[in-house]
Design an enzyme around this catalytic site. Structure first.
Site, short mmCIF file in Angstrom:
data_model
loop_
_atom_site.label_atom_id
_atom_site.label_comp_id
_atom_site.label_asym_id
_atom_site.label_seq_id
_atom_site.Cartn_x
_atom_site.Cartn_y
_atom_site.Cartn_z
N HIS A 50 1.98 54.10 21.13
CA HIS A 50 3.12 53.13 21.41
C HIS A 50 3.16 52.80 22.96
O HIS A 50 2.52 53.45 23.82
CB HIS A 50 4.09 53.72 20.90
N GLU A 123 4.64 61.54 15.97
CA GLU A 123 4.12 62.41 16.95
C GLU A 123 4.52 63.93 16.41
O GLU A 123 5.01 64.14 15.45
CB GLU A 123 4.99 62.38 18.11
#
Length: 448
Positions: A50, A123
């Site tokens: 990201h 994550e």
């Protein structure tokens, strides 16, 4: 990735490589159990980390917790979208974290492709340490475990758990797309992507060079039941997608009127032998600059200079009369010494020739800027070098209009065949060098 985060991440991953958890075996076993089907097609995964977030900048633990993309994060994600525009994706996935889905939405803008979100692509979960500052985490009593990326002691995850869920997600994506094959976009997170690729190929750590920058691309090929890691943390797509143009403004070579010190605006005079020779030197000096487009004023001296520079390049030169020198009106062709005796010399010294049917600086800047804006409109959307051959007063007027400090950079004038560099990026101009003769000197050296 900022320096502190990169350092912490490198330390963490180094401990992980040496830890007892052998993700390589997990990946190998999974590959060995895969069944080959003749109708299956290959899949190329583009795993994207990201864009930069507020927590990234603040150096805070950001796993299951989330924070929005920064302005820079959005800008680089837009660059990445342009850099990937020629990659035809058959499917697109992201984690359920907004920083990942927002990045994916930016990359996919203009494509008729549905984004599928999967929480298994998130994550690593830092548990009770979510949102904590990394500096504080390093003081924690369990820091030894954290350096091995094991946060189970604080209600988080370890690397094995992350690998298993990310690999399960990837396997499901394969099942959904293997009959048609093609390129698949997956926007996820730094530790998750590195954990995954190292589980598939332990050598990926060396390929990563210690971390994954925001908006970098990691490529994995799936074929006949086997995953192959091809690239890790590749930033070239985002770099190539920069909405950035570098202008190389060149003043034409020396002309007969230059030597005779005569007023040469809309009027024209041929290049001298020295002017041609110096233009050839400049061509050699610019040889290693890959130009994407070439422009010149419609004046013969500019066109001839441009043709000399572009010799041997397969490029079309576009001419634009708005790039011509200032119009000196009734004084065109006059000797400069005679001009100094004119009753309007005070206006002429301010480069205002409207009293003799010519132009002033504001008019020159307006047309020159309009020409440059048109060049930008025709070429923006990627990173390119543009060469523009024009004239001394015109180039100086432009750069001084963009940045008044350019006059100091010019040292009072532009030599023939000098180069002035102006960068345009996302709507902003930056004047680099003014009247630079280094390319010319380089070309002269190469001619010997």
């Amino acid at each position: 990735m900022n320096k502190s985060l990169s350092k912490l991440f490198t330390v963490m991953m180094a401990f992980f490589v040496l830890s007892s958890f052998s993700v390589g075996n997990v990946g190998a076993n999974a590959d060995n159990t895969a069944k080959k089907e003749d109708q299956d097609q290959g899949i190329t995964f583009y795993l994207v980390r990201h864009g930069e977030t507020i927590f990234n900048v603040q150096e805070r633990m950001q796993g299951f917790s989330d924070s929005p993309l920064t302005e820079k994060g959005i800008e680089v994600a837009e660059n990445l979208g342009r850099g990937l525009k020629n990659i035809p994706f058959v499917a697109a996935y992201s984690s359920t974290s907004e920083r990942a889905s927002d990045t994916a939405d930016i990359v996919l803008e203009g494509r008729n492709l549905k984004l599928i979100k999967d929480k298994r692509l998130r994550e690593i979960n830092f548990g009770d340490l979510e949102g904590a500052y990394q500096a504080d985490v390093m003081k924690h009593t369990n820091v030894a475990s954290f350096q091995k990326l094991d946060y189970t002691s604080v209600n988080g995850e370890n690397m094995q758990g992350v690998f298993e869920r990310a690999k399960a997600s990837l396997d499901q994506i394969v099942e959904a797309n293997k009959t048609k094959g093609g390129n698949v976009l997956v926007v996820s997170h730094g530790i998750t992507i590195l954990d995954l690729v190292m589980g598939l190929d332990p050598k990926a750590w060396d390929m990563s060079k210690g971390g994954l920058p925001n908006s970098s691309v990691t490529k994995i090929q799936w074929k006949d039941g086997k995953y192959t890691v091809q690239k890790v943390g590749d930033q070239s797509y985002a770099e190539n997608g920069q909405n950035k143009l570098t202008f190389y403004f060149v003043r034409h070579g020396e002309t007969l009127f230059n030597v005779q010190k005569r007023m040469q605006g809309f009027s024209d005079a041929p290049l001298t032998e020295e002017g041609i020779k110096v233009a050839e030197d400049l061509a050699r000096g610019l040889h290693d600059i890959p130009f994407s487009a070439a422009y010149s004023s419609s004046s013969g001296r500019a066109v001839d200079t441009a043709d000399t520079i572009l010799e041997g390049r397969n490029m079309i030169l576009k001419t634009d009369k708005r790039l011509r020198e200032m119009n000196f009106g009734d004084l065109e062709g006059a000797y400069q010494a005679d001009i100094m005796k004119n009753s309007n010399v005070a206006s002429f010294q301010k480069l205002d020739y409207t009293s003799v049917n010519g132009e002033n600086m504001a008019q020159v800047f307006a047309r020159m800027k309009a020409a440059v804006d048109q060049i930008i409109a025709d070429n923006q959307g990627s990173k390119k070098n543009i060469i523009v051959v024009s004239h001394g007063i015109t180039i100086l007027d432009l750069v001084m209009g963009l940045d008044p400090k350019a006059w100091d950079m010019s040292k009072g004038g532009l030599p023939n065949s000098s180069v002035t560099i102006v960068e345009w990026e996302n709507g902003k101009f930056t004047v680099g060098k003014v009247g630079d003769t280094s390319y010319l000197e380089k070309g002269k050296a190469l001619s010997h």
